[in-house]
Design a protein around this motif. Sequence first.
Motif, PDB file in Angstrom:
ATOM      1  N   ALA A   1       0.857  -1.188   0.000  1.00  0.00           N
ATOM      2  CA  ALA A   1       0.000   0.000   0.000  1.00  0.00           C
ATOM      3  C   ALA A   1       0.895   1.241   0.000  1.00  0.00           C
ATOM      4  CB  ALA A   1      -0.906  -0.003   1.224  1.00  0.00           C
ATOM      5  N   ASP A   2       0.551   2.227  -0.796  1.00  0.00           N
ATOM      6  CA  ASP A   2       1.368   3.434  -0.887  1.00  0.00           C
ATOM      7  C   ASP A   2       0.999   4.470   0.167  1.00  0.00           C
ATOM      8  OD1 ASP A   2       2.844   2.494  -2.995  1.00  0.00           O
ATOM      9  OD2 ASP A   2       1.443   3.248  -4.496  1.00  0.00           O
ATOM     10  N   VAL A   3       0.028   4.153   0.983  1.00  0.00           N
ATOM     11  CA  VAL A   3      -0.422   5.067   2.015  1.00  0.00           C
ATOM     12  C   VAL A   3       0.182   4.633   3.341  1.00  0.00           C
ATOM     13  CG1 VAL A   3      -2.473   6.135   3.016  1.00  0.00           C
ATOM     14  CG2 VAL A   3      -2.593   5.149   0.732  1.00  0.00           C
ATOM     15  N   GLY A   4       0.484   5.575   4.201  1.00  0.00           N
ATOM     16  CA  GLY A   4       1.086   5.240   5.486  1.00  0.00           C
ATOM     17  C   GLY A   4       0.229   5.675   6.646  1.00  0.00           C
ATOM     18  N   TYR A   5      -0.974   5.129   6.727  1.00  0.00           N
ATOM     19  CA  TYR A   5      -1.878   5.501   7.812  1.00  0.00           C
ATOM     20  C   TYR A   5      -1.387   4.925   9.136  1.00  0.00           C
ATOM     21  CZ  TYR A   5      -5.188   6.865   4.179  1.00  0.00           C
ATOM     22  OH  TYR A   5      -5.782   7.460   3.110  1.00  0.00           O
ATOM     23  N   PRO A   6      -1.610   5.631  10.232  1.00  0.00           N
ATOM     24  CA  PRO A   6      -1.190   5.118  11.545  1.00  0.00           C
ATOM     25  C   PRO A   6      -1.857   3.789  11.914  1.00  0.00           C
ATOM     26  CG  PRO A   6      -1.749   7.448  11.705  1.00  0.00           C
ATOM     27  CD  PRO A   6      -2.129   7.001  10.329  1.00  0.00           C
ATOM     28  N   ASP A   7      -3.082   3.572  11.447  1.00  0.00           N
ATOM     29  CA  ASP A   7      -3.743   2.309  11.784  1.00  0.00           C
ATOM     30  C   ASP A   7      -3.078   1.124  11.094  1.00  0.00           C
ATOM     31  OD1 ASP A   7      -4.752   3.299   9.350  1.00  0.00           O
ATOM     32  OD2 ASP A   7      -6.558   2.055   9.523  1.00  0.00           O
ATOM     33  N   GLU A   8      -2.346   1.383  10.006  1.00  0.00           N
ATOM     34  CA  GLU A   8      -1.594   0.300   9.358  1.00  0.00           C
ATOM     35  C   GLU A   8      -0.466  -0.179  10.264  1.00  0.00           C
ATOM     36  OE1 GLU A   8      -0.348   1.848   5.600  1.00  0.00           O
ATOM     37  OE2 GLU A   8      -2.206   1.244   4.620  1.00  0.00           O
TER      38      GLU A   8
END
Length: 97
Positions: free
Chosen positions: A50-57
């Motif tokens: 995933a190219d997104v770095g959300y804190p929930d990841e």
Amino acid sequence: MSSRERQAAAIHPDARTPPAPGSNARPRRRASERRALVSVREQLQAIKHADVGYPDEAVRVRELMYSVEAFVTLIVRVGWAKMGADQVTRLCQRFAA
């Protein structure tokens, strides 16, 4: 293999197959154990790509890592519990060396 063993294998194909007496072969893991590890791996790969770095990841990665750690801990503890006292003594001596 006796007819009873063949019948049991046909009913439960993913059941553990015990090794022959005196062999060093380990029993095969059940399909459910393999699926659990593969599922965790696939979930981690999805987060990795995933190219997104959300804190929930990050939280999810930690949860998945804890599940792998728990699986390995369980397997190691079961392995130690199934060993004979003489095998445990030899291993402890090897670790102490």
